[in-house]
Design an enzyme around this catalytic site. Sequence first.
Site, PDB file in Angstrom:
ATOM      1  N   GLU A   1       0.828  -1.205   0.000  1.00  0.00           N
ATOM      2  CA  GLU A   1       0.000   0.000   0.000  1.00  0.00           C
ATOM      3  C   GLU A   1       0.865   1.260   0.000  1.00  0.00           C
ATOM      4  O   GLU A   1       0.530   2.241  -0.663  1.00  0.00           O
ATOM      5  CB  GLU A   1      -0.924   0.026   1.218  1.00  0.00           C
TER       6      GLU A   1
ATOM      7  N   TYR B   1     -14.309  26.826  -3.560  1.00  0.00           N
ATOM      8  CA  TYR B   1     -14.337  25.364  -3.627  1.00  0.00           C
ATOM      9  C   TYR B   1     -12.995  24.834  -4.114  1.00  0.00           C
ATOM     10  O   TYR B   1     -12.493  23.833  -3.611  1.00  0.00           O
ATOM     11  CB  TYR B   1     -15.424  24.860  -4.570  1.00  0.00           C
TER      12      TYR B   1
ATOM     13  N   GLU C   1      -8.009   7.073   9.512  1.00  0.00           N
ATOM     14  CA  GLU C   1      -8.413   8.005  10.545  1.00  0.00           C
ATOM     15  C   GLU C   1      -7.447   9.184  10.619  1.00  0.00           C
ATOM     16  O   GLU C   1      -7.861  10.338  10.751  1.00  0.00           O
ATOM     17  CB  GLU C   1      -8.479   7.297  11.906  1.00  0.00           C
TER      18      GLU C   1
ATOM     19  N   LYS D   1     -11.994   4.019   0.873  1.00  0.00           N
ATOM     20  CA  LYS D   1     -10.856   3.214   0.428  1.00  0.00           C
ATOM     21  C   LYS D   1     -11.424   1.976  -0.272  1.00  0.00           C
ATOM     22  O   LYS D   1     -11.466   0.879   0.288  1.00  0.00           O
ATOM     23  CB  LYS D   1      -9.977   2.837   1.623  1.00  0.00           C
TER      24      LYS D   1
END
Length: 122
Positions: A22, A54, A74, A100
């Site tokens: 990852e 934005y 997190e 994810k």
Amino acid sequence: MSDTIFITGVVIHARHGVMDHETEVGQRFVIDLELSINLSESSRTDRLADTVSYSNVVATATSAFKNANYKLLERAAGAVADAVLGAFPKVGAVKVTVHKPHAPIAAIFDDVGVVLTRTRQS
């Protein structure tokens, strides 16, 4: 405050995760943002100065998300929330959803992620 700006489906390639592959290869993440902001002035004046851009919000969130390789979603979501609140004083609270969709889970699933809400401290 009942006004909200939302930005959904921001796709970012990043290298977050606990497993080696990852952090080496990375993967696709999707971020949704909800900003609690008083839009009463901008709804009357039609001036960008009375709200938040934005584009600038997306740039800030993207930079915070890609700034480091986090092990946990997190932490990555927390970095985004902190960056948005730090950069945009008009935002009273931010809700960050990080998806994810290709998480290394031994199961068939549609999505996995975290949702966190952070409020500006007085």
